[in-house]
Design a protein around this motif. Structure first.
Motif, PDB file in Angstrom:
ATOM      1  N   LEU A  99      24.793 -36.416  35.107  1.00 27.04           N
ATOM      2  CA  LEU A  99      23.455 -36.231  34.553  1.00 27.04           C
ATOM      3  C   LEU A  99      22.436 -36.213  35.681  1.00 27.04           C
ATOM      4  N   THR A 100      21.681 -35.129  35.780  1.00 25.06           N
ATOM      5  CA  THR A 100      20.685 -34.994  36.842  1.00 25.06           C
ATOM      6  C   THR A 100      19.310 -34.731  36.237  1.00 25.06           C
ATOM      7  N   GLY A 101      18.262 -34.979  37.032  1.00 25.58           N
ATOM      8  CA  GLY A 101      16.907 -34.657  36.604  1.00 25.58           C
ATOM      9  C   GLY A 101      16.331 -35.655  35.622  1.00 25.58           C
ATOM     10  N   LYS A 102      15.089 -35.411  35.247  1.00 28.62           N
ATOM     11  CA  LYS A 102      14.350 -36.303  34.346  1.00 28.62           C
ATOM     12  C   LYS A 102      14.052 -35.582  33.040  1.00 28.62           C
ATOM     13  N   PRO A 103      14.406 -36.198  31.903  1.00 28.65           N
ATOM     14  CA  PRO A 103      14.146 -35.531  30.634  1.00 28.65           C
ATOM     15  C   PRO A 103      12.655 -35.429  30.319  1.00 28.65           C
ATOM     16  N   ALA A 104      12.289 -34.408  29.550  1.00 30.17           N
ATOM     17  CA  ALA A 104      10.894 -34.215  29.141  1.00 30.17           C
ATOM     18  C   ALA A 104      10.495 -35.263  28.111  1.00 30.17           C
ATOM     19  N   LYS A 105       9.216 -35.287  27.789  1.00 27.26           N
ATOM     20  CA  LYS A 105       8.606 -36.298  26.920  1.00 27.26           C
ATOM     21  C   LYS A 105       9.412 -36.605  25.660  1.00 27.26           C
ATOM     22  N   TRP A 106       9.766 -35.589  24.879  1.00 29.42           N
ATOM     23  CA  TRP A 106      10.394 -35.831  23.588  1.00 29.42           C
ATOM     24  C   TRP A 106      11.913 -35.708  23.627  1.00 29.42           C
ATOM     25  N   VAL A 107      12.503 -35.662  24.808  1.00 23.79           N
ATOM     26  CA  VAL A 107      13.959 -35.577  24.934  1.00 23.79           C
ATOM     27  C   VAL A 107      14.518 -36.977  25.183  1.00 23.79           C
ATOM     28  N   SER A 108      15.418 -37.403  24.325  1.00 28.16           N
ATOM     29  CA  SER A 108      15.955 -38.769  24.367  1.00 28.16           C
ATOM     30  C   SER A 108      17.472 -38.749  24.486  1.00 28.16           C
ATOM     31  N   GLY A 109      18.056 -39.931  24.463  1.00 26.15           N
ATOM     32  CA  GLY A 109      19.503 -40.036  24.515  1.00 26.15           C
ATOM     33  C   GLY A 109      20.189 -39.273  23.391  1.00 26.15           C
ATOM     34  N   LYS A 110      19.559 -39.225  22.221  1.00 21.50           N
ATOM     35  CA  LYS A 110      20.154 -38.504  21.085  1.00 21.50           C
ATOM     36  C   LYS A 110      20.259 -37.011  21.381  1.00 21.50           C
ATOM     37  N   ASP A 111      19.217 -36.461  21.988  1.00 12.94           N
ATOM     38  CA  ASP A 111      19.251 -35.037  22.336  1.00 12.94           C
ATOM     39  C   ASP A 111      20.309 -34.750  23.390  1.00 12.94           C
ATOM     40  N   ILE A 112      20.467 -35.677  24.321  1.00 14.81           N
ATOM     41  CA  ILE A 112      21.449 -35.492  25.401  1.00 14.81           C
ATOM     42  C   ILE A 112      22.865 -35.473  24.840  1.00 14.81           C
ATOM     43  N   ILE A 113      23.185 -36.450  23.992  1.00 14.89           N
ATOM     44  CA  ILE A 113      24.552 -36.509  23.473  1.00 14.89           C
ATOM     45  C   ILE A 113      24.810 -35.381  22.478  1.00 14.89           C
ATOM     46  N   LEU A 114      23.825 -34.968  21.705  1.00 19.59           N
ATOM     47  CA  LEU A 114      24.022 -33.819  20.818  1.00 19.59           C
ATOM     48  C   LEU A 114      24.245 -32.545  21.631  1.00 19.59           C
ATOM     49  N   HIS A 115      23.518 -32.418  22.738  1.00 15.44           N
ATOM     50  CA  HIS A 115      23.731 -31.267  23.625  1.00 15.44           C
ATOM     51  C   HIS A 115      25.162 -31.262  24.162  1.00 15.44           C
ATOM     52  N   ILE A 116      25.633 -32.433  24.586  1.00 18.10           N
ATOM     53  CA  ILE A 116      26.981 -32.533  25.148  1.00 18.10           C
ATOM     54  C   ILE A 116      28.033 -32.218  24.094  1.00 18.10           C
ATOM     55  N   ILE A 117      27.876 -32.786  22.893  1.00 20.13           N
ATOM     56  CA  ILE A 117      28.844 -32.526  21.827  1.00 20.13           C
ATOM     57  C   ILE A 117      28.816 -31.050  21.430  1.00 20.13           C
ATOM     58  N   GLY A 118      27.620 -30.459  21.415  1.00 19.61           N
ATOM     59  CA  GLY A 118      27.517 -29.030  21.140  1.00 19.61           C
ATOM     60  C   GLY A 118      28.244 -28.191  22.178  1.00 19.61           C
ATOM     61  N   LYS A 119      28.302 -28.729  23.394  1.00 22.03           N
ATOM     62  CA  LYS A 119      28.936 -28.010  24.510  1.00 22.03           C
ATOM     63  C   LYS A 119      30.460 -28.138  24.482  1.00 22.03           C
ATOM     64  N   ILE A 120      30.957 -29.361  24.240  1.00 26.34           N
ATOM     65  CA  ILE A 120      32.399 -29.598  24.332  1.00 26.34           C
ATOM     66  C   ILE A 120      33.104 -29.562  22.978  1.00 26.34           C
ATOM     67  N   GLY A 121      32.357 -29.713  21.880  1.00 27.66           N
ATOM     68  CA  GLY A 121      32.953 -29.746  20.548  1.00 27.66           C
ATOM     69  C   GLY A 121      33.352 -31.145  20.124  1.00 27.66           C
ATOM     70  N   VAL A 122      33.648 -31.313  18.835  1.00 29.27           N
ATOM     71  CA  VAL A 122      33.949 -32.640  18.298  1.00 29.27           C
ATOM     72  C   VAL A 122      35.313 -33.169  18.740  1.00 29.27           C
TER      73      VAL A 122
END
Length: 422
Positions: free
Chosen positions: A165-188
């Motif tokens: 994980l690199t960089g700094k998330p924007a104002k409304w981006v949280s841990g939930k957005d990060i893990i949903l992005h990852i799951i969307g990328k790799i699948g369930v």
């Protein structure tokens, strides 16, 4: 060959110098967890073993959180079973109504989980404690029973996937957005029976609440566990919540990973998982016009104080859209009290939401927010399977507290920027 962080913890608790992926080991347990749904099954299995009590009354945690306060006679009977068992065996860490909270928020808050621990729990989201640098994973009730009896468990050592994980998330981006992005990328099933190991400079920009959320949903990517390095932010949390000594393990430089992904947090947007799988993700700019009937802000994934603060920031001075039901559930009694003292509950109620006592309730279709046919809910929970929150013809959309709160105001899935600005 070097070892990953997870492999080092398992080797230590198995009394071995090294372990490798695929190896079967028996490891000592630091904590065995159960709730009001899974514990009765484990208790009945333990009784069949004819053992003399439990292995350690201080290393078992029983939390009544799924259907408590009791929603019906069956749930009352389950809780009674756990209550009587806890009394009989003098279980130190037994949490009933008035003391309980949602288990995966409560145990770290109580200092019962620390770095270097090996923890099993008869609940799939036991992987939450990896945020603290522990190996924690969900098991079945029979394994819970064996763990309570012996203080040990068998594991197949998992291989690993590294998420840099690199960089700094924007104002409304949280841990939930990060893990949903990852799951969307790799699948369930992208990390099936693998350790999801998070590294990188971006972690310094994640609060403990963010990390708990990410580790919590490792199971939604198929992971055996999710785990974070123990940095200063983590140490501060550990020192503030627990008097227990902890052990820090770090992956070897030559540790082997099946795959490696680099996620630029600064490039992420608020993300929503559409029905009926957490992998079915869309960024907020691509969701379209999705009207909702209900909003749930809470759960073991997103019911912590930081989550409630974000939701309150968006709802302050606003009103819930006509025809939308909004349910806010602080994850523990302490979080409830802190939210009350900080004026957050007043904001929620004045906006037109209700605030519930801590419970898993609606997340698993238990109570406090069951969906009817053709209803849609945007929720900060962790699963959106068919029928998960009620009728099989209802729909669940998973999102962060920020997106959920914004959607409550507009009556449709919306970006926080639409309500409060960037």
């Amino acid at each position: 060959m070097g070892m990953t962080m997870t492999q080092k913890i398992l080797a230590a608790r198995a009394g071995l110098e090294t372990v490798q992926a695929g190896q079967l080991i028996e490891a000592d347990l630091d904590l065995v967890l159960g709730n009001d749904i899974t514990s009765p099954v484990a208790i009945h299995e333990l009784e069949k073993m004819n053992t003399e009590g439990v292995f350690h009354k201080d290393k078992i945690a029983l939390v009544l959180d799924h259907f408590a306060p009791n929603k019906d006679i069956k749930s009352a009977q389950h809780c009674k079973c756990v209550r009587e068992f806890a009394c009989k065996h003098e279980i130190t860490n037994y949490f009933d109504v008035g003391e309980m909270g949602i288990e995966h928020a409560l145990l770290p808050e109580k200092g019962l989980t620390v770095a270097g621990d090996v923890i099993i729990g008869a609940d799939s989201h036991t992987c939450t404690y990896g945020a603290l640098g522990a190996f924690s994973t969900g098991v079945g009730s029979t394994d819970m029973a064996a763990g309570m009896a012996t203080g040990k468990a068998w594991f197949k050592v998992p291989s690993a996937i590294k998420f840099n994980l690199t960089g700094k998330p924007a104002k409304w981006v949280s841990g939930k957005d990060i893990i949903l992005h990852i799951i969307g990328k790799i699948g369930v099933d992208g990390a099936l029976y693998k350790s999801m190991e998070f590294t990188g400079d971006g972690i310094a920009h994640l609060s403990m609440d963010d990390r708990f959320t990410i580790a919590n949903m490792a199971i939604e990517g198929g992971g055996k566990n999710g785990i974070f390095p123990v940095d200063e932010i983590c140490k501060d949390y550990l020192n503030a919540h627990s008097a227990r000594p902890y052990q820090i393990y770090e992956a070897d430089a030559d540790a082997q990973y099946d795959e490696e992904y680099t996620i630029d947090l600064s490039a992420l947007m608020p993300t929503v998982a559409f029905p009926h799988l957490p992998e079915n993700t869309k960024t907020i700019d691509c969701v379209g016009d999705v009207k909702i009937d209900q909003v749930v802000i809470g759960s073991c994934t997103n019911g912590r104080l930081g989550d409630l603060k974000v939701a309150a920031e968006i709802l302050k001075g606003k009103k819930v859209a006509k025809g939308v039901r909004v349910i806010v559930i602080p994850a523990t009694q302490k979080i409830y009290l802190d939210a009350m003292e900080q004026g957050l509950l007043k904001i929620f109620i004045e906006a037109g939401a209700i605030v519930s006592t801590p419970t898993c309730g609606p997340c698993l279709g238990g109570y406090m927010g069951i969906l009817a046919e053709n209803e849609r809910c945007i929720s900060t929970t962790n699963r959106n399977f068919v029928g998960r929150m009620g009728h099989t013809d209802s729909e669940i959309y998973l999102a962060s507290p920020a997106v959920a709160a914004a959607s409550a105001v507009t009556g449709k899935i919306s970006s926080p920027d639409e309500v409060i600005g960037g």
